[in-house]
Design an enzyme around this catalytic site. Sequence first.
Site, mmCIF file in Angstrom:
data_model
loop_
_atom_site.group_PDB
_atom_site.id
_atom_site.type_symbol
_atom_site.label_atom_id
_atom_site.label_comp_id
_atom_site.label_asym_id
_atom_site.label_seq_id
_atom_site.Cartn_x
_atom_site.Cartn_y
_atom_site.Cartn_z
ATOM 1 N N LYS A 9 0.821 -1.248 -0.050
ATOM 2 C CA LYS A 9 -0.098 -0.031 0.149
ATOM 3 C C LYS A 9 0.902 1.234 -0.030
ATOM 4 O O LYS A 9 2.000 1.287 0.049
ATOM 5 C CB LYS A 9 -1.028 -0.025 1.156
ATOM 6 C CG LYS A 9 -2.093 -1.151 1.161
ATOM 7 C CD LYS A 9 -2.793 -1.135 2.291
ATOM 8 C CE LYS A 9 -3.988 -2.142 2.086
ATOM 9 N NZ LYS A 9 -4.832 -1.927 3.192
ATOM 10 N N TYR A 49 -12.558 -2.185 -3.790
ATOM 11 C CA TYR A 49 -12.956 -2.389 -2.490
ATOM 12 C C TYR A 49 -14.569 -2.215 -2.475
ATOM 13 O O TYR A 49 -15.015 -1.869 -1.464
ATOM 14 C CB TYR A 49 -12.323 -1.050 -1.598
ATOM 15 C CG TYR A 49 -11.100 -1.361 -1.110
ATOM 16 C CD1 TYR A 49 -10.822 -2.510 -0.089
ATOM 17 C CD2 TYR A 49 -9.906 -0.517 -1.558
ATOM 18 C CE1 TYR A 49 -9.605 -2.691 0.224
ATOM 19 C CE2 TYR A 49 -8.550 -0.736 -0.963
ATOM 20 C CZ TYR A 49 -8.409 -1.933 -0.216
ATOM 21 O OH TYR A 49 -7.184 -2.429 0.251
ATOM 22 N N ASN A 112 -2.121 0.169 7.036
ATOM 23 C CA ASN A 112 -1.556 -1.140 7.508
ATOM 24 C C ASN A 112 -0.746 -1.926 6.309
ATOM 25 O O ASN A 112 -0.969 -3.225 6.396
ATOM 26 C CB ASN A 112 -2.721 -1.920 7.819
ATOM 27 C CG ASN A 112 -3.446 -2.116 6.842
ATOM 28 O OD1 ASN A 112 -3.632 -1.849 5.704
ATOM 29 N ND2 ASN A 112 -4.770 -2.861 7.203
ATOM 30 N N HIS A 115 -2.074 -5.237 1.249
ATOM 31 C CA HIS A 115 -3.407 -5.905 0.953
ATOM 32 C C HIS A 115 -3.157 -7.277 0.658
ATOM 33 O O HIS A 115 -2.219 -7.591 -0.075
ATOM 34 C CB HIS A 115 -4.098 -5.256 -0.169
ATOM 35 C CG HIS A 115 -5.262 -6.058 -0.599
ATOM 36 N ND1 HIS A 115 -6.538 -6.079 0.106
ATOM 37 C CD2 HIS A 115 -5.286 -6.774 -1.747
ATOM 38 C CE1 HIS A 115 -7.353 -6.959 -0.828
ATOM 39 N NE2 HIS A 115 -6.642 -7.264 -1.787
ATOM 40 N N GLU A 126 -9.579 -9.748 -8.151
ATOM 41 C CA GLU A 126 -8.700 -8.818 -7.896
ATOM 42 C C GLU A 126 -7.305 -8.880 -8.780
ATOM 43 O O GLU A 126 -6.712 -7.989 -9.448
ATOM 44 C CB GLU A 126 -8.122 -8.915 -6.423
ATOM 45 C CG GLU A 126 -9.228 -8.633 -5.759
ATOM 46 C CD GLU A 126 -9.076 -8.827 -4.202
ATOM 47 O OE1 GLU A 126 -7.827 -8.913 -3.722
ATOM 48 O OE2 GLU A 126 -9.831 -8.354 -3.238
HETATM 49 P P1 IDP Z 1 -7.986 -6.653 5.388
HETATM 50 O O1 IDP Z 1 -7.149 -5.709 4.553
HETATM 51 O O2 IDP Z 1 -7.165 -7.414 6.573
HETATM 52 O O3 IDP Z 1 -8.568 -7.861 4.656
HETATM 53 P P2 IDP Z 1 -10.618 -5.598 5.715
HETATM 54 O O4 IDP Z 1 -11.646 -5.819 6.636
HETATM 55 O O5 IDP Z 1 -10.883 -6.078 4.326
HETATM 56 O O6 IDP Z 1 -9.060 -5.857 6.190
HETATM 57 O O7 IDP Z 1 -10.361 -3.946 5.002
HETATM 58 C C1 IDP Z 1 -9.838 -3.593 4.093
HETATM 59 C C2 IDP Z 1 -8.835 -2.280 4.450
HETATM 60 O O8 IDP Z 1 -9.645 -1.310 4.864
HETATM 61 C C3 IDP Z 1 -8.022 -2.623 5.708
HETATM 62 O O9 IDP Z 1 -6.725 -3.228 5.306
HETATM 63 C C4 IDP Z 1 -7.815 -1.201 6.220
HETATM 64 O O10 IDP Z 1 -6.662 -0.571 5.236
HETATM 65 C C5 IDP Z 1 -9.075 -0.461 5.975
HETATM 66 N N1 IDP Z 1 -9.685 -0.665 7.338
HETATM 67 C C6 IDP Z 1 -10.670 -1.624 7.768
HETATM 68 N N2 IDP Z 1 -11.208 -1.241 8.816
HETATM 69 C C7 IDP Z 1 -10.705 -0.129 9.087
HETATM 70 C C8 IDP Z 1 -10.971 0.761 10.207
HETATM 71 O O11 IDP Z 1 -11.691 0.524 11.009
HETATM 72 N N3 IDP Z 1 -10.639 1.853 10.211
HETATM 73 C C9 IDP Z 1 -9.646 2.536 9.141
HETATM 74 N N4 IDP Z 1 -9.493 1.536 8.298
HETATM 75 C C10 IDP Z 1 -9.952 0.374 8.182
HETATM 76 MG MG MG Z 2 -9.937 -7.689 2.955
#
Ligand code: IDP
Ligand code: MG
Length: 153
Positions: A9, A49, A112, A115, A126
């Site tokens: 990312k 997304y 984070n 992805h 994807e």
């Molecule tokens: P993942 O990346 O671990 O699969 P997902 O639930 O699919 O997690 O969420 C996609 C992305 O959305 C996350 O990687 C993160 O960047 C962002 N995200 C998810 N939940 C939150 C939140 O509560 N606050 C801010 N960003 C979030």
């Molecule tokens: Mg996800």
Amino acid sequence: MERTLVLVKPDGVQRGLIGRILSRFEDKGLKLVGLKTLTISPELAERHYAPHKGKPFYEGLVRYMTSAPVVAAVVEGPRAVDLTRSLMGATFGWQAEPGTIRGDFGLSSGFNLIHGSDSVESAAHEIELFFRPEELCAYERDLDRWIISSDDG
Ligand code: IDP
Ligand code: MG
């Protein structure tokens, strides 16, 4: 043999972590069969997304993912989808276990670093969003006979 989509990312690229993040996959024995840098357009971010549309973090997520370049990679190997998810760690850096990519390199909920597709089906979808078929390169590695045994899939 499974394939999955990995994105380093924008925060991972800006922090100079591309090599250290992708090396985790090579260290594990997985193979990179596609690799590119790109800046994600709002349209691509929305398609990628789409399952999160309407969630409170969605708008911020699209802004973040389109704010600066990413690295997109296709990772191949037996159980590549699940292995990638476990190498990544839990979604939030503050929750992710040390030893995982998110656990070792970040503390944030939003920033984070990486992805990874969450199922074989979403991986296929994807990968198609980010790569044309001719951009993926199937190849053999001589060392795989010491990394992947006949019962690994
Ligand atoms: P993942 O990346 O671990 O699969 P997902 O639930 O699919 O997690 O969420 C996609 C992305 O959305 C996350 O990687 C993160 O960047 C962002 N995200 C998810 N939940 C939150 C939140 O509560 N606050 C801010 N960003 C979030
Ligand atoms: Mg996800």
